[in-house]
Scaffold this active site. Structure first.
Site, mmCIF file in Angstrom:
data_model
loop_
_atom_site.group_PDB
_atom_site.id
_atom_site.type_symbol
_atom_site.label_atom_id
_atom_site.label_comp_id
_atom_site.label_asym_id
_atom_site.label_seq_id
_atom_site.Cartn_x
_atom_site.Cartn_y
_atom_site.Cartn_z
ATOM 1 C CB SER A 67 36.123 -1.394 46.353
ATOM 2 O OG SER A 67 36.738 -0.545 45.401
ATOM 3 C CG HIS A 91 39.780 -3.071 48.003
ATOM 4 N ND1 HIS A 91 40.721 -4.073 48.119
ATOM 5 C CD2 HIS A 91 39.690 -2.804 46.678
ATOM 6 C CE1 HIS A 91 41.173 -4.405 46.921
ATOM 7 N NE2 HIS A 91 40.562 -3.637 46.019
ATOM 8 C CG ASP A 143 40.207 -0.791 43.690
ATOM 9 O OD1 ASP A 143 40.898 -1.819 43.753
ATOM 10 O OD2 ASP A 143 38.990 -0.772 43.956
ATOM 11 C CG MET A 192 42.794 1.434 38.938
ATOM 12 S SD MET A 192 41.254 1.254 38.045
ATOM 13 C CE MET A 192 40.313 0.261 39.197
ATOM 14 C CG HIS A 221 43.913 -4.115 44.064
ATOM 15 N ND1 HIS A 221 42.712 -4.441 43.464
ATOM 16 C CD2 HIS A 221 44.873 -4.766 43.354
ATOM 17 C CE1 HIS A 221 42.942 -5.253 42.449
ATOM 18 N NE2 HIS A 221 44.248 -5.458 42.356
ATOM 19 C CG MET A 237 44.635 -3.093 39.850
ATOM 20 S SD MET A 237 42.872 -2.764 39.849
ATOM 21 C CE MET A 237 42.762 -1.739 41.297
ATOM 22 C CG MET A 260 42.188 -9.242 40.020
ATOM 23 S SD MET A 260 41.436 -8.043 41.142
ATOM 24 C CE MET A 260 40.149 -7.314 40.117
ATOM 25 C CG ASP A 300 38.783 -6.517 43.861
ATOM 26 O OD1 ASP A 300 37.657 -6.005 43.718
ATOM 27 O OD2 ASP A 300 39.851 -5.862 43.786
HETATM 28 C C1 DX5 Z 1 38.365 -3.510 39.915
HETATM 29 C C2 DX5 Z 1 38.792 -3.161 41.311
HETATM 30 C C3 DX5 Z 1 37.757 -3.490 42.303
HETATM 31 C C4 DX5 Z 1 36.451 -2.745 42.118
HETATM 32 C C5 DX5 Z 1 35.361 -3.740 42.432
HETATM 33 O O1 DX5 Z 1 39.428 -3.454 39.061
HETATM 34 O O2 DX5 Z 1 39.986 -3.822 41.692
HETATM 35 O O3 DX5 Z 1 38.216 -3.360 43.651
HETATM 36 O O4 DX5 Z 1 36.299 -1.628 42.936
HETATM 37 O O5 DX5 Z 1 34.133 -3.171 42.133
HETATM 38 P P1 DX5 Z 1 32.801 -4.038 42.095
HETATM 39 O O6 DX5 Z 1 32.657 -4.633 43.479
HETATM 40 O O7 DX5 Z 1 31.749 -3.039 41.786
HETATM 41 O O8 DX5 Z 1 32.991 -5.087 41.060
HETATM 42 ZN ZN ZN Z 2 40.519 -3.848 43.909
#
Ligand code: DX5
Ligand code: ZN
Length: 232
Positions: A9, A34, A36, A38, A67, A69, A138, A178
C-alpha cells in the site's frame, strides 16, 4: 484457492518520491500496487485522487488495486478507471445500492471489489456472492496506515472462504486483507483463507522492500491453508 499475492500500500511510501517508491516495490516483487483513496468523510483522512492514480499508473505496469474509502464512490468509478485502476473496491457501508455499483464497476471492464469494515458482517454480501470479484476484509478501522491488526476479524475471513467454497467461486474471487498485516499477523489471515495481502508499513517501513515482501510470502508456510474453522 487463488495463489498468494502481495499488494504493498503506497499510503506508507514517501509521497515526495512516489514514482520512485512505486517502481521500487514493483522491482522488489509486488504483485499489485494498493492505492488508498480517502475522502475525509467516510474516513477521517484525505489522501489520493485520480491525478495521483494516473501518476502511479505511469510508474508501474503492475495491476492497480484501488481502495475507495469514500462516500458516493459511484460518482468517481469512471474517472478512477480512466486514471488506470485495474480494480475498484468500494466500502459496503458507503454504498446503498451495492448491486448496482458492482455492476457499474464491471461494466467499466475492471475487477469489482467490496470492502467490509471490521464490524460489518459478511452477510451484507448475500445475494451478491455471484457478482463480486474480490472481498476485502478490513483488519483495522480504515483511515490510517500503521495500525494494529484486529484478530476478531479472522473468523469472518474463514466464513467468507467457506461461503465462496460452497458456491464454487474460491478460484475466481480474491479474499483480501488490509490493515496491520505483517509477517507475524499474515499467517492467521492466510490460514483463514486470505490470498491477497495488503501491507503498507510492513513493506515501506523496512529498508529492503524485497526482503519485506519475501517475508510476507513466507508467511504462507507458517499458515496452513483451509484449516481455520469459521466459528459461526
Ligand atoms: C487503511 C488502508 C490500508 C493501509 C494499511 O485504512 O486501507 O491500505 O495502507 O496500512 P498498514 O499495512 O500499515 O496497516
Ligand atoms: Zn487499503
Amino acid at each position: 484457492m487463488k495463489p498468494l499475492r502481495i499488494a504493498p500500500s503506497i499510503l506508507s511510501c514517501d509521497f515526495g518520491r512516489m514514482a520512485e517508491e512505486v517502481a521500487a516495490v514493483d522491482q522488489a516483487g509486488a504483485d499489485l500496487i494498493h492505492v488508498d483513496v480517502m475522502d475525509g468523510r467516510f474516513v477521517p483522512n484525505l489522501t489520493i485522487g485520480p491525478v495521483v492514480v494516473e501518476a502511479v499508473r505511469r510508474a508501474t505496469t503492475k495491476p492497480l488495486d484501488v481502495h475507495l474509502m469514500m462516500v458516493e464512490p459511484e460518482k468517481y468509478l469512471q474517472v478512477f478507471t480512466r486514471a488506470g485502476a485495474t480494480g475498484l473496491t468500494v466500502q459496503a457501508e458507503a454504498v446503498p445500492h451495492l448491486h448496482r455499483c458492482i455492476h457499474a464497476i464491471k461494466d467499466l471492464g475492471v475487477r469489482a471489489g467490496v470492502a467490509l469494515n471490521p464490524h460489518t458482517p459478511p452477510e451484507v454480501l448475500d445475494y451478491l456472492w455471484e457478482d463480486i470479484d474480490l472481498v476485502l476484509c478490513m483488519t483495522v478501522n480504515p483511515g490510517f496506515g500503521g495500525q494494529r491488526f484486529i484478530p476478531q476479524v479472522v473468523p469472518k475471513i474463514a466464513k467468507i472462504r467457506d461461503r465462496l467454497h460452497a458456491i464454487g467461486r474460491l478460484d475466481d474471487v480474491d479474499v483480501e486483507v488490509d490493515g496491520g498485516i505483517t509477517a507475524e499477523t499474515a499467517p492467521q489471515a492466510i490460514t483463514a483463507g486470505a490470498n491477497l495481502l495488503v501491507a503498507g508499513s510492513a513493506v515501506f517501513g523496512q529498508a529492503n522492500y524485497a526482503t519485506a515482501i519475501q517475508q510476507l510470502r513466507m508467511a504462507k508456510d507458517q499458515g496452513t491453508q483451509a484449516k481455520t474453522p469459521s466459528l459461526f
